[in-house]
Design a protein around this motif. Structure first.
Motif, mmCIF file in Angstrom:
data_model
loop_
_atom_site.group_PDB
_atom_site.id
_atom_site.type_symbol
_atom_site.label_atom_id
_atom_site.label_comp_id
_atom_site.label_asym_id
_atom_site.label_seq_id
_atom_site.Cartn_x
_atom_site.Cartn_y
_atom_site.Cartn_z
ATOM 1 N N GLU A 76 26.844 -39.113 5.247
ATOM 2 C CA GLU A 76 25.705 -39.233 4.327
ATOM 3 C C GLU A 76 24.381 -39.319 5.088
ATOM 4 O OE1 GLU A 76 26.242 -41.839 1.043
ATOM 5 O OE2 GLU A 76 28.361 -41.391 0.844
ATOM 6 N N PRO A 77 24.064 -38.298 5.884
ATOM 7 C CA PRO A 77 22.917 -38.378 6.795
ATOM 8 C C PRO A 77 21.557 -38.464 6.114
ATOM 9 C CG PRO A 77 23.771 -36.151 6.742
ATOM 10 C CD PRO A 77 24.745 -36.996 5.981
ATOM 11 N N THR A 78 21.487 -38.121 4.813
ATOM 12 C CA THR A 78 20.174 -38.145 4.148
ATOM 13 C C THR A 78 20.048 -39.250 3.111
ATOM 14 O OG1 THR A 78 20.980 -36.537 2.531
ATOM 15 C CG2 THR A 78 19.834 -35.655 4.446
ATOM 16 N N SER A 79 21.109 -40.060 2.920
ATOM 17 C CA SER A 79 21.063 -40.979 1.774
ATOM 18 C C SER A 79 20.107 -42.154 1.981
ATOM 19 C CB SER A 79 22.463 -41.479 1.426
ATOM 20 O OG SER A 79 22.977 -42.205 2.506
ATOM 21 N N ALA A 80 19.703 -42.424 3.231
ATOM 22 C CA ALA A 80 18.765 -43.538 3.450
ATOM 23 C C ALA A 80 17.319 -43.048 3.545
ATOM 24 C CB ALA A 80 19.144 -44.288 4.731
ATOM 25 N N LEU A 81 17.109 -41.741 3.317
ATOM 26 C CA LEU A 81 15.769 -41.161 3.509
ATOM 27 C C LEU A 81 14.998 -41.068 2.206
ATOM 28 C CD1 LEU A 81 16.610 -38.123 5.835
ATOM 29 C CD2 LEU A 81 15.751 -40.366 6.521
ATOM 30 N N ASP A 82 13.666 -41.123 2.330
ATOM 31 C CA ASP A 82 12.819 -40.828 1.179
ATOM 32 C C ASP A 82 13.015 -39.361 0.809
ATOM 33 O OD1 ASP A 82 11.799 -43.362 1.222
ATOM 34 O OD2 ASP A 82 10.111 -42.845 2.523
ATOM 35 N N PRO A 83 12.947 -39.046 -0.498
ATOM 36 C CA PRO A 83 13.244 -37.674 -0.938
ATOM 37 C C PRO A 83 12.472 -36.593 -0.183
ATOM 38 C CG PRO A 83 13.007 -39.127 -2.829
ATOM 39 C CD PRO A 83 12.687 -39.953 -1.612
ATOM 40 N N MET A 94 11.684 -36.425 2.791
ATOM 41 C CA MET A 94 12.126 -36.243 4.182
ATOM 42 C C MET A 94 13.523 -35.618 4.283
ATOM 43 S SD MET A 94 10.837 -39.772 5.790
ATOM 44 C CE MET A 94 9.094 -40.160 5.771
ATOM 45 N N VAL A 95 14.194 -35.519 3.139
ATOM 46 C CA VAL A 95 15.570 -35.005 3.142
ATOM 47 C C VAL A 95 15.600 -33.557 3.633
ATOM 48 C CG1 VAL A 95 17.474 -34.329 1.609
ATOM 49 C CG2 VAL A 95 16.415 -36.585 1.367
ATOM 50 N N GLY A 96 14.621 -32.771 3.180
ATOM 51 C CA GLY A 96 14.587 -31.337 3.490
ATOM 52 C C GLY A 96 14.583 -31.041 4.975
ATOM 53 N N GLU A 97 13.793 -31.810 5.749
ATOM 54 C CA GLU A 97 13.668 -31.500 7.181
ATOM 55 C C GLU A 97 14.978 -31.765 7.921
ATOM 56 O OE1 GLU A 97 11.356 -35.246 9.151
ATOM 57 O OE2 GLU A 97 10.335 -34.360 7.415
ATOM 58 N N VAL A 98 15.747 -32.746 7.451
ATOM 59 C CA VAL A 98 17.043 -33.037 8.084
ATOM 60 C C VAL A 98 18.067 -31.961 7.700
ATOM 61 C CG1 VAL A 98 18.945 -34.701 8.213
ATOM 62 C CG2 VAL A 98 16.572 -35.505 8.237
ATOM 63 N N LEU A 99 18.087 -31.595 6.417
ATOM 64 C CA LEU A 99 19.026 -30.556 5.967
ATOM 65 C C LEU A 99 18.720 -29.212 6.629
ATOM 66 C CD1 LEU A 99 19.366 -31.343 2.148
ATOM 67 C CD2 LEU A 99 20.947 -31.934 3.988
ATOM 68 N N GLU A 100 17.441 -28.960 6.864
ATOM 69 C CA GLU A 100 17.016 -27.712 7.516
ATOM 70 C C GLU A 100 17.618 -27.630 8.922
ATOM 71 O OE1 GLU A 100 16.016 -24.254 7.297
ATOM 72 O OE2 GLU A 100 15.542 -25.439 5.519
ATOM 73 N N LEU A 101 17.565 -28.746 9.649
ATOM 74 C CA LEU A 101 18.139 -28.786 10.998
ATOM 75 C C LEU A 101 19.659 -28.591 10.938
ATOM 76 C CD1 LEU A 101 18.226 -29.286 14.025
ATOM 77 C CD2 LEU A 101 17.979 -31.747 13.598
ATOM 78 N N MET A 102 20.300 -29.213 9.951
ATOM 79 C CA MET A 102 21.760 -29.065 9.804
ATOM 80 C C MET A 102 22.129 -27.616 9.470
ATOM 81 S SD MET A 102 22.489 -32.667 7.871
ATOM 82 C CE MET A 102 24.224 -32.348 7.511
ATOM 83 N N LYS A 103 21.287 -26.967 8.653
ATOM 84 C CA LYS A 103 21.521 -25.551 8.331
ATOM 85 C C LYS A 103 21.450 -24.704 9.594
ATOM 86 C CE LYS A 103 19.456 -25.633 3.774
ATOM 87 N NZ LYS A 103 18.261 -25.315 3.004
#
Length: 248
Positions: free
Chosen positions: A170-177, A179-188
């Motif tokens: 759950e790498p994005t569940s502690a993030l403000d909404p 900021m989620v995109g920048e983490v998912l972008e890196l994972m993509k």
């Protein structure tokens, strides 16, 4: 015991995990193949995080076997730390050392565990920071970064160990909404580069767009799995149908 099926990176057989009377996992069997992005979804308490954390023995299974690169890592004689070095792990909370700079956070493990020289580790650390657009933060401290930046650094820190698989809890569940995109972008990006990934997440867009396979867990069992298209458009299990109707 060692087995090797060529492309199978992780093989799980009859995995059970009990916390007292609670059966968190009820005999899960699964295979993760090299280059796959396996996304695990399910309601709270379904066993998905326990499953993920069992893959590198952060949770000791009550029963069952886990083979990683052909080696039974549940065998007590196996040096689990040696195998963990090849499994990057990213948690909800970033677990960065607050008193160390960003670059020091990244280079600590490669120097200590892989025996890299400081120069080599620094060079590699800077290359990874460039790659995620955070090179200018090398000498900053974690407290000076946003949540999204910290999580990207946590991912980079895992990548510095050159793992064969990345596990995301759950790498994005502690993030403000925002900021989620920048983490998912890196994972993509990692998925595009061919990194094998197992991701427990609530981000259905990510599962649909990036997953090569989506697994639905409920009651400590895998109830259904399939390609994202099949999974989201033609769910068969009633629990999955109900789950998707609530979140999509």
């Amino acid at each position: 015991m060692t087995i090797n099926n060529g492309e199978t990176l992780i093989k799980v057989e009859g995995l059970k995990k009990n916390f007292g009377k609670l059966h968190a996992l009820n005999g899960v069997s699964e295979e993760i193949r090299k280059g796959e992005v396996v996304v695990v979804v399910g309601p709270s308490g379904s066993g998905k995080s326990t499953f993920l954390r069992s893959l590198n023995l952060l949770e000791e299974p009550s029963e069952g076997k886990i083979y990683f690169e052909g080696v039974d890592i549940t065998d007590k004689k196996v040096d689990i730390n040696r195998h963990r070095q090849k499994m990057g792990m990213v948690f909800q909370h970033f677990n960065l050392f607050p008193h160390k700079t960003i670059l020091q956070n990244i280079t600590l493990a490669p120097i200590k565990l892989l025996g890299m020289s400081k120069e080599e580790a620094d060079k590699k650390g800077m290359e990874l920071l460039e790659r995620v657009g955070l090179a200018e933060k090398a000498n900053a401290y974690p407290s000076q970064l946003s949540g999204g930046q910290k999580q990207r650094i946590a991912i980079v820190r895992s990548l510095a160990m050159e793992p064969d698989v990345m596990l995301f809890d759950e790498p994005t569940s502690a993030l403000d909404p925002e900021m989620v995109g920048e983490v998912l972008e890196l994972m993509k990006q990692l998925a595009k580069d061919g990194m094998t990934m197992v991701v427990v997440t609530h981000e259905m867009g990510f599962a649909r767009e990036v997953g090569s396979r989506v697994i639905f867990m409920a009651d400590g069992e895998i109830k259904e799995q399939g390609s994202p298209k099949e999974f989201f458009e033609h769910p068969k299990d009633p629990r999955l149908q109900e789950f998707l109707s609530k979140i999509l």
